[in-house]
Design a protein around this motif. Structure first.
Motif, PDB file in Angstrom:
ATOM      1  N   VAL A  68      -0.095   3.854   6.398  1.00 21.86           N
ATOM      2  CA  VAL A  68       0.454   2.506   6.285  1.00 21.86           C
ATOM      3  C   VAL A  68       1.389   2.428   5.074  1.00 21.86           C
ATOM      4  CG1 VAL A  68      -0.095   0.090   5.807  1.00 21.86           C
ATOM      5  CG2 VAL A  68      -1.443   1.370   7.482  1.00 21.86           C
ATOM      6  N   VAL A  69       0.970   3.032   3.955  1.00 24.29           N
ATOM      7  CA  VAL A  69       1.802   3.026   2.751  1.00 24.29           C
ATOM      8  C   VAL A  69       3.116   3.759   3.019  1.00 24.29           C
ATOM      9  CG1 VAL A  69       1.976   3.794   0.347  1.00 24.29           C
ATOM     10  CG2 VAL A  69      -0.170   2.815   1.195  1.00 24.29           C
ATOM     11  N   LEU A  70       3.045   4.907   3.691  1.00 28.06           N
ATOM     12  CA  LEU A  70       4.255   5.671   4.016  1.00 28.06           C
ATOM     13  C   LEU A  70       5.172   4.872   4.936  1.00 28.06           C
ATOM     14  CD1 LEU A  70       5.857   8.319   3.888  1.00 28.06           C
ATOM     15  CD2 LEU A  70       4.518   9.140   5.837  1.00 28.06           C
ATOM     16  N   GLU A  71       4.585   4.231   5.934  1.00 24.50           N
ATOM     17  CA  GLU A  71       5.374   3.421   6.873  1.00 24.50           C
ATOM     18  C   GLU A  71       6.159   2.336   6.132  1.00 24.50           C
ATOM     19  OE1 GLU A  71       4.598   0.405  10.667  1.00 24.50           O
ATOM     20  OE2 GLU A  71       3.030   0.770   9.184  1.00 24.50           O
ATOM     21  N   LEU A  72       5.492   1.625   5.241  1.00 15.58           N
ATOM     22  CA  LEU A  72       6.143   0.534   4.526  1.00 15.58           C
ATOM     23  C   LEU A  72       7.151   1.051   3.507  1.00 15.58           C
ATOM     24  CD1 LEU A  72       3.069  -1.817   4.066  1.00 15.58           C
ATOM     25  CD2 LEU A  72       4.970  -2.077   5.664  1.00 15.58           C
ATOM     26  N   ALA A  73       6.867   2.186   2.894  1.00 14.15           N
ATOM     27  CA  ALA A  73       7.801   2.776   1.935  1.00 14.15           C
ATOM     28  C   ALA A  73       9.089   3.198   2.631  1.00 14.15           C
ATOM     29  CB  ALA A  73       7.157   3.974   1.243  1.00 14.15           C
ATOM     30  N   GLU A  74       8.975   3.682   3.858  1.00  9.74           N
ATOM     31  CA  GLU A  74      10.158   4.126   4.601  1.00  9.74           C
ATOM     32  C   GLU A  74      10.927   2.962   5.218  1.00  9.74           C
ATOM     33  OE1 GLU A  74       8.686   6.936   7.452  1.00  9.74           O
ATOM     34  OE2 GLU A  74       8.811   8.620   6.057  1.00  9.74           O
ATOM     35  N   ASN A  75      10.201   2.007   5.797  1.00 10.51           N
ATOM     36  CA  ASN A  75      10.868   0.932   6.535  1.00 10.51           C
ATOM     37  C   ASN A  75      11.396  -0.178   5.641  1.00 10.51           C
ATOM     38  OD1 ASN A  75      10.258   2.309   8.883  1.00 10.51           O
ATOM     39  ND2 ASN A  75       8.452   1.086   9.351  1.00 10.51           N
ATOM     40  N   GLN A  76      10.694  -0.488   4.557  1.00 15.52           N
ATOM     41  CA  GLN A  76      11.131  -1.536   3.625  1.00 15.52           C
ATOM     42  C   GLN A  76      11.505  -2.826   4.366  1.00 15.52           C
ATOM     43  OE1 GLN A  76      11.633  -1.226   0.042  1.00 15.52           O
ATOM     44  NE2 GLN A  76      10.569   0.729   0.159  1.00 15.52           N
ATOM     45  N   ASN A  77      10.684  -3.219   5.340  1.00 14.75           N
ATOM     46  CA  ASN A  77      11.018  -4.371   6.183  1.00 14.75           C
ATOM     47  C   ASN A  77      10.288  -5.651   5.791  1.00 14.75           C
ATOM     48  OD1 ASN A  77       8.659  -3.009   7.176  1.00 14.75           O
ATOM     49  ND2 ASN A  77       8.752  -4.245   9.026  1.00 14.75           N
ATOM     50  N   TRP A  78       9.595  -5.630   4.649  1.00 18.77           N
ATOM     51  CA  TRP A  78       8.960  -6.839   4.140  1.00 18.77           C
ATOM     52  C   TRP A  78       9.862  -7.500   3.098  1.00 18.77           C
ATOM     53  CZ3 TRP A  78       3.088  -5.771   2.801  1.00 18.77           C
ATOM     54  CH2 TRP A  78       2.400  -5.434   3.980  1.00 18.77           C
ATOM     55  N   ASP A  79       9.526  -8.724   2.754  1.00 20.64           N
ATOM     56  CA  ASP A  79      10.166  -9.366   1.614  1.00 20.64           C
ATOM     57  C   ASP A  79       9.952  -8.467   0.397  1.00 20.64           C
ATOM     58  OD1 ASP A  79      11.153 -11.970   0.139  1.00 20.64           O
ATOM     59  OD2 ASP A  79       9.337 -11.321  -0.926  1.00 20.64           O
ATOM     60  N   GLN A  80      11.002  -8.220  -0.370  1.00 19.66           N
ATOM     61  CA  GLN A  80      10.927  -7.235  -1.438  1.00 19.66           C
ATOM     62  C   GLN A  80       9.880  -7.570  -2.500  1.00 19.66           C
ATOM     63  OE1 GLN A  80      12.533  -4.414  -1.145  1.00 19.66           O
ATOM     64  NE2 GLN A  80      11.689  -3.557  -3.025  1.00 19.66           N
ATOM     65  N   ALA A  81       9.770  -8.833  -2.852  1.00 13.68           N
ATOM     66  CA  ALA A  81       8.797  -9.229  -3.884  1.00 13.68           C
ATOM     67  C   ALA A  81       7.368  -8.976  -3.416  1.00 13.68           C
ATOM     68  CB  ALA A  81       8.986 -10.701  -4.244  1.00 13.68           C
ATOM     69  N   VAL A  82       7.082  -9.296  -2.156  1.00 17.20           N
ATOM     70  CA  VAL A  82       5.740  -9.078  -1.617  1.00 17.20           C
ATOM     71  C   VAL A  82       5.458  -7.581  -1.486  1.00 17.20           C
ATOM     72  CG1 VAL A  82       4.223  -9.447   0.373  1.00 17.20           C
ATOM     73  CG2 VAL A  82       5.716 -11.280  -0.414  1.00 17.20           C
ATOM     74  N   LEU A  83       6.460  -6.818  -1.072  1.00 14.83           N
ATOM     75  CA  LEU A  83       6.290  -5.375  -0.930  1.00 14.83           C
ATOM     76  C   LEU A  83       5.993  -4.734  -2.287  1.00 14.83           C
ATOM     77  CD1 LEU A  83       6.387  -3.049   1.122  1.00 14.83           C
ATOM     78  CD2 LEU A  83       8.812  -2.774   0.586  1.00 14.83           C
ATOM     79  N   GLU A  84       6.705  -5.160  -3.301  1.00 11.84           N
ATOM     80  CA  GLU A  84       6.470  -4.613  -4.635  1.00 11.84           C
ATOM     81  C   GLU A  84       5.071  -4.994  -5.140  1.00 11.84           C
ATOM     82  OE1 GLU A  84       9.650  -5.810  -7.173  1.00 11.84           O
ATOM     83  OE2 GLU A  84      11.137  -4.561  -6.141  1.00 11.84           O
ATOM     84  N   GLU A  85       4.651  -6.212  -4.867  1.00 16.05           N
ATOM     85  CA  GLU A  85       3.304  -6.651  -5.238  1.00 16.05           C
ATOM     86  C   GLU A  85       2.263  -5.774  -4.545  1.00 16.05           C
ATOM     87  OE1 GLU A  85       0.383 -10.360  -4.097  1.00 16.05           O
ATOM     88  OE2 GLU A  85       2.493 -10.838  -4.480  1.00 16.05           O
ATOM     89  N   PHE A  86       2.496  -5.509  -3.261  1.00 18.74           N
ATOM     90  CA  PHE A  86       1.595  -4.657  -2.482  1.00 18.74           C
ATOM     91  C   PHE A  86       1.528  -3.253  -3.069  1.00 18.74           C
ATOM     92  CE2 PHE A  86       1.451  -1.417   0.897  1.00 18.74           C
ATOM     93  CZ  PHE A  86       0.186  -1.647   1.413  1.00 18.74           C
TER      94      PHE A  86
END
Length: 379
Positions: free
Chosen positions: A92-110
């Motif tokens: 899941v972490v790899l998927e989100l790191a590659e896709n970067q499809n969330w709001d940037q602030a929330v992704l960074e918080e995650f």
């Protein structure tokens, strides 16, 4: 045959092997008690494995897909359920790191939470819908109430449930007529885990039911809609075949050692010298080599040739199909070498036999893969 791409990669896997050396000693008890590998997970976190695929700028190792698969195979050789469980987190972490499809602030918080030790998984399967890959609409719902979303429902097969800190939940959003994903923290009021996991295989994954009872989620944690998720970008799911291949290799190792040392009084030599035993072990070696070449060649192409992702998406499904079925065949053959002793409850072979069978029920399913390949050829 080594499949390392660099000395650095080999050093990391060697260090990982030392960190997990006690996993196999605990595997039998976990299987018999239906327990959860809390100690294994803690030792993996102490090693820093939970940040393998986390980007370097957030304190992770920034590991590649290839790094991830090598690691998953290595862990599975010691304990399959532990590998599959932590594999979902790192995937899941790899998927989100590659896709970067969330709001940037929330992704960074995650990402910061993961760096600080949080474990995560998606919760998508439900009793009525079955596998989410089949396209069923979730019965879990998300309804807007003021500036928050209120979520109700039940999810099954929530792997790592006993230790999850963050759960990404899919839900039907009636007012938008779409399926959305919501980031939910374990400590949120209304979040409950029901210990329902009672399978004959993969006992230690802790894949219990997640119950959501009027769970309130801030607007910012409505992180994605189904239509906004990149399609065909699911190479991280190769951790599934990597896990079952690792279990199969463990069975091969046991069978080979048994053949080298077991000598019934009807023979003057160990059974390794018997032609029929050599034939079976040779077939096992062939299936392992086939599996490893298929897995790692597709992973390498995925990383080095992004222009081929659309075509390679078919290979991702084919790899899972071929390797999980090969794993079942490998363990079956290994048990033939060991004989009736492989069915003793104290023998790890019977556990390998049950565990690899679970691979058939991880996504994508065999029938959908074969149908997809057929349509691709016919079209």
């Amino acid at each position: 045959m080594p499949f390392y791409q660099s000395d650095q990669q080999k050093e990391y896997i060697d260090e990982l092997g030392k960190a997990i050396q006690d996993f196999s000693k605990r595997a039998q008890e976990l299987d018999e008690t239906g327990g959860f590998p809390f100690k294994n997970m803690e030792e993996l976190k102490q090693f820093g494995y939970h940040t393998l695929t986390l980007p370097k700028e957030y304190g992770g190792r920034g590991g590649s897909l290839y790094d991830y698969l090598l690691s998953q195979e290595r862990i599975a050789r010691e304990c399959g359920p532990t590998a599959l469980g932590i594999g979902w987190h790192n995937g899941v972490v790899l998927e989100l790191a590659e896709n970067q499809n969330w709001d940037q602030a929330v992704l960074e918080e995650f990402f910061r939470e993961v760096a600080n030790g949080a474990l995560v998984n998606r919760a998508a399967t439900e009793p009525s819908t079955g596998s989410p890959t089949r396209g069923g609409r979730p019965e879990t719902t998300a309804v807007k109430k003021g500036d928050k979303w209120v979520i109700n429902g039940r999810k099954t097969f929530t792997t790592l449930a006993p230790v999850l800190d963050i759960i990404i939940v899919s839900a039907w959003v009636p007012e938008e007529e779409t399926i959305g994903s919501f980031l939910i923290h374990r400590h949120n009021e209304g979040v409950h885990i029901e210990e329902t996991w009672d399978m004959i295989s993969m006992q230690g994954t802790g894949s219990h039911d997640l119950v959501l009872d009027n769970v309130e989620v801030l607007e910012k944690y409505y992180v994605e809609k189904l239509e906004d998720r990149p399609r065909g970008k699911s190479a991280w799911l190769l951790h599934i075949p990597a896990c079952y291949l690792g279990i199969a290799i463990a069975a091969r190792d046991y069978a080979v050692e048994f053949a080298k040392t077991y000598s019934p009084n009807s023979l003057k030599v160990p059974i390794k010298d018997l032609p029929n035993v050599q034939r079976i072990i040779g077939e096992i070696e062939l299936e392992i080599r086939e599996s490893r070449h298929f897995l790692y060649s597709v992973a390498e192409k995925w990383e080095t040739k992004p222009e081929l992702h659309e075509e390679l998406s078919k290979d991702l499904a084919a790899v899972k199909f071929r390797i999980t079925n090969n794993a079942i065949s490998i363990v079956d053959k290994a048990m033939r070498v060991v004989g009736a002793k492989s069915l003793q409850r104290s023998n790890p072979m019977q556990r390998y036999y049950r565990d690899v069978r679970a691979g058939l029920h991880n996504p994508p399913m065999d029938d959908s893969t074969i149908q997809m390949l057929a349509k691709s050829a016919l079209d």
